[in-house]
Design a protein around this motif. Structure first.
Motif, PDB file in Angstrom:
ATOM      1  N   UNK A   1      11.106   2.666   3.492  1.00 44.06           N
ATOM      2  CA  UNK A   1      10.317   1.493   3.900  1.00 44.06           C
ATOM      3  C   UNK A   1       8.857   1.861   4.103  1.00 44.06           C
ATOM      4  N   UNK A   2       8.629   3.061   4.658  1.00 40.32           N
ATOM      5  CA  UNK A   2       7.241   3.492   4.894  1.00 40.32           C
ATOM      6  C   UNK A   2       6.513   3.792   3.581  1.00 40.32           C
ATOM      7  N   UNK A   3       7.214   4.447   2.665  1.00 41.99           N
ATOM      8  CA  UNK A   3       6.584   4.749   1.368  1.00 41.99           C
ATOM      9  C   UNK A   3       6.302   3.452   0.595  1.00 41.99           C
ATOM     10  N   UNK A   4       7.238   2.524   0.630  1.00 48.85           N
ATOM     11  CA  UNK A   4       7.025   1.227  -0.040  1.00 48.85           C
ATOM     12  C   UNK A   4       5.804   0.514   0.534  1.00 48.85           C
ATOM     13  N   UNK A   5       5.680   0.572   1.857  1.00 53.92           N
ATOM     14  CA  UNK A   5       4.538  -0.084   2.520  1.00 53.92           C
ATOM     15  C   UNK A   5       3.216   0.527   2.024  1.00 53.92           C
ATOM     16  N   UNK A   6       3.171   1.861   1.990  1.00 56.10           N
ATOM     17  CA  UNK A   6       1.956   2.535   1.515  1.00 56.10           C
ATOM     18  C   UNK A   6       1.629   2.152   0.076  1.00 56.10           C
ATOM     19  N   UNK A   7       2.647   2.112  -0.783  1.00 53.69           N
ATOM     20  CA  UNK A   7       2.420   1.771  -2.194  1.00 53.69           C
ATOM     21  C   UNK A   7       1.954   0.327  -2.345  1.00 53.69           C
ATOM     22  N   UNK A   8       2.561  -0.570  -1.573  1.00 57.51           N
ATOM     23  CA  UNK A   8       2.159  -1.979  -1.666  1.00 57.51           C
ATOM     24  C   UNK A   8       0.710  -2.171  -1.234  1.00 57.51           C
ATOM     25  N   UNK A   9       0.327  -1.475  -0.164  1.00 60.54           N
ATOM     26  CA  UNK A   9      -1.073  -1.566   0.262  1.00 60.54           C
ATOM     27  C   UNK A   9      -1.997  -0.932  -0.776  1.00 60.54           C
ATOM     28  N   UNK A  10      -1.558   0.171  -1.367  1.00 60.81           N
ATOM     29  CA  UNK A  10      -2.395   0.809  -2.396  1.00 60.81           C
ATOM     30  C   UNK A  10      -2.659  -0.161  -3.548  1.00 60.81           C
ATOM     31  N   UNK A  11      -1.638  -0.885  -3.958  1.00 56.79           N
ATOM     32  CA  UNK A  11      -1.805  -1.855  -5.050  1.00 56.79           C
ATOM     33  C   UNK A  11      -2.868  -2.896  -4.673  1.00 56.79           C
ATOM     34  N   UNK A  12      -2.772  -3.424  -3.458  1.00 58.83           N
ATOM     35  CA  UNK A  12      -3.732  -4.465  -3.040  1.00 58.83           C
ATOM     36  C   UNK A  12      -5.147  -3.891  -2.921  1.00 58.83           C
ATOM     37  N   UNK A  13      -5.275  -2.700  -2.332  1.00 59.19           N
ATOM     38  CA  UNK A  13      -6.592  -2.059  -2.234  1.00 59.19           C
ATOM     39  C   UNK A  13      -7.159  -1.802  -3.632  1.00 59.19           C
ATOM     40  N   UNK A  14      -6.290  -1.377  -4.547  1.00 63.60           N
ATOM     41  CA  UNK A  14      -6.766  -1.037  -5.900  1.00 63.60           C
ATOM     42  C   UNK A  14      -7.319  -2.267  -6.598  1.00 63.60           C
ATOM     43  N   UNK A  15      -6.659  -3.414  -6.387  1.00 70.33           N
ATOM     44  CA  UNK A  15      -7.186  -4.663  -6.976  1.00 70.33           C
ATOM     45  C   UNK A  15      -8.551  -4.965  -6.365  1.00 70.33           C
ATOM     46  N   UNK A  16      -8.639  -4.865  -5.039  1.00 67.57           N
ATOM     47  CA  UNK A  16      -9.867  -5.260  -4.338  1.00 67.57           C
ATOM     48  C   UNK A  16     -11.044  -4.336  -4.662  1.00 67.57           C
ATOM     49  N   UNK A  17     -10.758  -3.065  -4.861  1.00 67.99           N
ATOM     50  CA  UNK A  17     -11.857  -2.116  -5.095  1.00 67.99           C
ATOM     51  C   UNK A  17     -12.476  -2.253  -6.480  1.00 67.99           C
ATOM     52  N   UNK A  18     -11.776  -2.908  -7.396  1.00 67.61           N
ATOM     53  CA  UNK A  18     -12.375  -3.148  -8.719  1.00 67.61           C
ATOM     54  C   UNK A  18     -13.654  -3.958  -8.506  1.00 67.61           C
ATOM     55  N   UNK A  19     -13.579  -4.946  -7.620  1.00 64.82           N
ATOM     56  CA  UNK A  19     -14.752  -5.790  -7.317  1.00 64.82           C
ATOM     57  C   UNK A  19     -15.896  -4.941  -6.744  1.00 64.82           C
ATOM     58  N   UNK A  20     -15.559  -4.002  -5.902  1.00 67.43           N
ATOM     59  CA  UNK A  20     -16.607  -3.142  -5.307  1.00 67.43           C
ATOM     60  C   UNK A  20     -17.270  -2.298  -6.395  1.00 67.43           C
ATOM     61  N   UNK A  21     -16.455  -1.735  -7.296  1.00 67.79           N
ATOM     62  CA  UNK A  21     -17.040  -0.890  -8.354  1.00 67.79           C
ATOM     63  C   UNK A  21     -17.914  -1.693  -9.307  1.00 67.79           C
ATOM     64  N   UNK A  22     -17.611  -2.995  -9.415  1.00 70.08           N
ATOM     65  CA  UNK A  22     -18.405  -3.838 -10.317  1.00 70.08           C
ATOM     66  C   UNK A  22     -19.632  -4.438  -9.636  1.00 70.08           C
ATOM     67  N   UNK A  23     -19.821  -4.172  -8.353  1.00 67.86           N
ATOM     68  CA  UNK A  23     -20.956  -4.748  -7.623  1.00 67.86           C
ATOM     69  C   UNK A  23     -22.261  -4.051  -8.026  1.00 67.86           C
TER      70      UNK A  23
END
Ligand SMILES: Cc1cc2nc3c(=O)[nH]c(=O)nc-3n(C[C@H](O)[C@H](O)[C@H](O)COP(=O)(O)O)c2cc1C
Length: 195
Positions: free
Chosen positions: A161-183
């Motif tokens: 459950x803990x590893x799944x939580x980390x991976x799920x957050x990583x996916x969301x952060x990875x989507x969001x950081x694309x916007x930061x890199x394109x700023x």
């Protein structure tokens, strides 16, 4: 979206590599349309960084990391530290991590696994500008949790459950950081060595 799991052990048949295989299968389950690769330091046998070295010898590996939107670092605890091959990545490839998120999983066959997390957070981010998720996971007694075949074998789903939580957050952060890199501010790329 592309994620890359870095297996930080240079040992043959390393627990870190088994963990990386497990995490890859979990990522595929969580995000079937995503692409996940494993960057296995035991297989790659990267050269130790030297000033003036011919960097073309590692250009293929650099491209694999550069393509990723986010990373999992599976880092074993060796002598209470991060293995030197993991630190070497930041000398060889620092720029590929810039403004990208990373989830750290500390690994130990015993009751360790905490020191690598602290060391990664303390000493690898300044020039690379990698962004570690505020959550990370200690996977101690690893051989009772993940098998050599990369399967989850613990009786309870506590670590799963803990590893799944980390991976799920990583996916969301990875989507969001694309916007930061394109700023604009990220593209201006001032202060290469941090502020
Ligand atoms: C050189 C070396 C030093 C180690 N030092 C520690 C340590 O300080 N703390 C710990 O919990 N485990 C230590 N271990 C055991 C690792 O936790 C164990 O090898 C585990 O399987 C993770 O590493 P691996 O991915 O290389 O298999 C050490 C292993 C090696 C090879």
């Amino acid at each position: 979206m592309k994620l890359c799991i870095i297996s930080g052990s240079t040992r043959e048949d390393a627990a870190s590599c088994h963990v990386a295989e497990y995490l890859k299968s979990q990522l595929t389950e969580i995000s079937p349309n995503g692409e996940t690769s494993i960057f296995d330091l035991a297989q790659l046998e990267l050269p130790l960084w030297q000033e003036g070295m011919d960097e073309t010898v590692v250009s293929e590996q650099k491209q694999q990391l550069a393509n990723a939107d986010g990373f999992v670092f599976v880092v074993p605890e060796w002598h209470g530290m991060v293995p030197p091959a993991v630190k070497n990545l930041f000398f060889l490839f620092g720029n590929v991590f810039k403004h990208k998120p990373a989830y750290i999983v500390g690994v130990s066959s015993g009751t360790g696994g905490r020191y690598p997390i602290v060391e990664m957070r303390a000493s690898t981010y300044k020039n690379s500008m990698i962004n570690y998720l505020p959550i990370s996971t200690v996977l101690d007694k690893v051989n009772t949790v993940i098998s050599k075949q990369g399967e989850y074998i613990a009786e309870k789903d506590f670590m799963k459950r803990r590893l799944d939580e980390g991976l799920r957050f990583l996916i969301e952060y990875s989507k969001a950081f694309i916007q930061i890199r394109e700023s604009e501010i990220a593209k201006e790329s001032r202060f290469a060595n941090g502020l």
